[in-house]
Scaffold this active site. Structure first.
Site, mmCIF file in Angstrom:
data_model
loop_
_atom_site.group_PDB
_atom_site.id
_atom_site.type_symbol
_atom_site.label_atom_id
_atom_site.label_comp_id
_atom_site.label_asym_id
_atom_site.label_seq_id
_atom_site.Cartn_x
_atom_site.Cartn_y
_atom_site.Cartn_z
ATOM 1 N N ARG A 65 -14.797 -50.967 -53.304
ATOM 2 C CA ARG A 65 -15.524 -49.828 -52.731
ATOM 3 C C ARG A 65 -16.403 -49.136 -53.764
ATOM 4 N NH1 ARG A 65 -10.688 -50.002 -50.169
ATOM 5 N NH2 ARG A 65 -9.751 -48.811 -51.840
ATOM 6 N N GLU A 102 3.009 -51.062 -60.351
ATOM 7 C CA GLU A 102 4.423 -50.761 -60.157
ATOM 8 C C GLU A 102 5.224 -52.074 -60.146
ATOM 9 O OE1 GLU A 102 4.913 -48.240 -56.808
ATOM 10 O OE2 GLU A 102 7.079 -48.038 -57.130
HETATM 11 P P1 AMP Z 1 -5.583 -46.854 -59.686
HETATM 12 O O1 AMP Z 1 -5.795 -48.045 -60.542
HETATM 13 O O2 AMP Z 1 -4.153 -46.571 -59.408
HETATM 14 O O3 AMP Z 1 -6.327 -45.636 -60.209
HETATM 15 O O4 AMP Z 1 -6.173 -47.197 -58.256
HETATM 16 C C1 AMP Z 1 -7.519 -47.066 -58.022
HETATM 17 C C2 AMP Z 1 -8.040 -48.133 -57.101
HETATM 18 O O5 AMP Z 1 -7.185 -48.378 -55.997
HETATM 19 C C3 AMP Z 1 -9.371 -47.681 -56.550
HETATM 20 O O6 AMP Z 1 -10.290 -48.749 -56.684
HETATM 21 C C4 AMP Z 1 -9.083 -47.308 -55.114
HETATM 22 O O7 AMP Z 1 -10.079 -47.845 -54.298
HETATM 23 C C5 AMP Z 1 -7.728 -47.890 -54.781
HETATM 24 N N1 AMP Z 1 -6.762 -46.894 -54.259
HETATM 25 C C6 AMP Z 1 -5.626 -46.479 -54.872
HETATM 26 N N2 AMP Z 1 -4.970 -45.589 -54.133
HETATM 27 C C7 AMP Z 1 -5.689 -45.400 -53.009
HETATM 28 C C8 AMP Z 1 -5.536 -44.568 -51.833
HETATM 29 N N3 AMP Z 1 -4.492 -43.734 -51.675
HETATM 30 N N4 AMP Z 1 -6.495 -44.628 -50.890
HETATM 31 C C9 AMP Z 1 -7.556 -45.446 -51.047
HETATM 32 N N5 AMP Z 1 -7.757 -46.249 -52.104
HETATM 33 C C10 AMP Z 1 -6.844 -46.235 -53.086
#
Ligand code: AMP
Length: 177
Positions: A65, A102
């Site tokens: 996205r 995780e």
């Molecule tokens: P992180 O690596 O944990 O910061 O996760 C970020 C990535 O996961 C981003 O590219 C987001 O598009 C996706 N993502 C993680 N959590 C969500 C959520 N609650 N809703 C939508 N997309 C998420």
């Protein structure tokens, strides 16, 4: 007369989908923002706020996205767009970075020649959660010698403190939960 799009307008348009893709996750669905011409343009205006054409060499977007926002931002800033992809998707020579989840791990990749040393980079994604993905993207950009000006997100899940994983780079988000 229609007022300028605000972060509050964007927040109202983001759809919360409980228990997707698995129980306990509250998915932030940005497709209603994209589907509305005014909100989409407003999101890009806010995500590029403070930058003029000529001040950024490339906007880097994170799979998948992040590509949507980064490509539109690059058009607005009249600069290039570079994708950080999930491993195994890019056709040419890559550099890769893994990060822990995780359960298990993920790997992101960039083409070795995607960003020139010293290039001024704006890093964009739709959402900052734990910061694992953007920290890995940042590590790749640093390996290539990029000058990362800032990391910007439409949405930040503050309770996960993802920005703690992005030391040394200014981090901004438009909507915080
Ligand atoms: P992180 O690596 O944990 O910061 O996760 C970020 C990535 O996961 C981003 O590219 C987001 O598009 C996706 N993502 C993680 N959590 C969500 C959520 N609650 N809703 C939508 N997309 C998420």
């Amino acid at each position: 007369m229609s007022h300028a799009v605000t972060a509050a307008d964007l927040r109202n348009a983001v759809r919360n989908v409980p228990d997707f893709p698995k129980p306990g996750i509250q998915f932030k669905d940005i497709t209603p923002v994209l589907a509305d011409a005014r909100l989409f343009a407003g999101a890009i205006d806010l995500m590029t706020d403070g930058y003029a054409p000529g001040s950024v060499d490339v906007v880097v977007g994170i799979d998948a996205r992040g590509f949507i926002f980064a490509a539109a931002a690059a058009q607005k800033l009249k600069c290039g767009f570079v994708p950080v992809r999930k491993a195994g998707k890019l056709p040419y020579q890559t550099i890769e970075q893994s990060y822990d989840l995780e359960y298990g791990s993920n790997t992101v990749a960039m083409h070795v020649d995607a960003v020139k040393p010293g290039a001024r980079v704006l890093l964009l994604d739709d959402l900052l959660a734990t910061g694992g993905t953007s920290a890995a993207a940042l590590a790749l950009l640093q390996k290539l010698g990029a000058n990362v000006l800032e990391a910007r997100f439409l949405i930040e899940l503050k309770f996960l403190d993802g920005r703690a994983n992005l030391p040394g780079v200014p981090v901004h988000s438009l909507i915080a939960y």
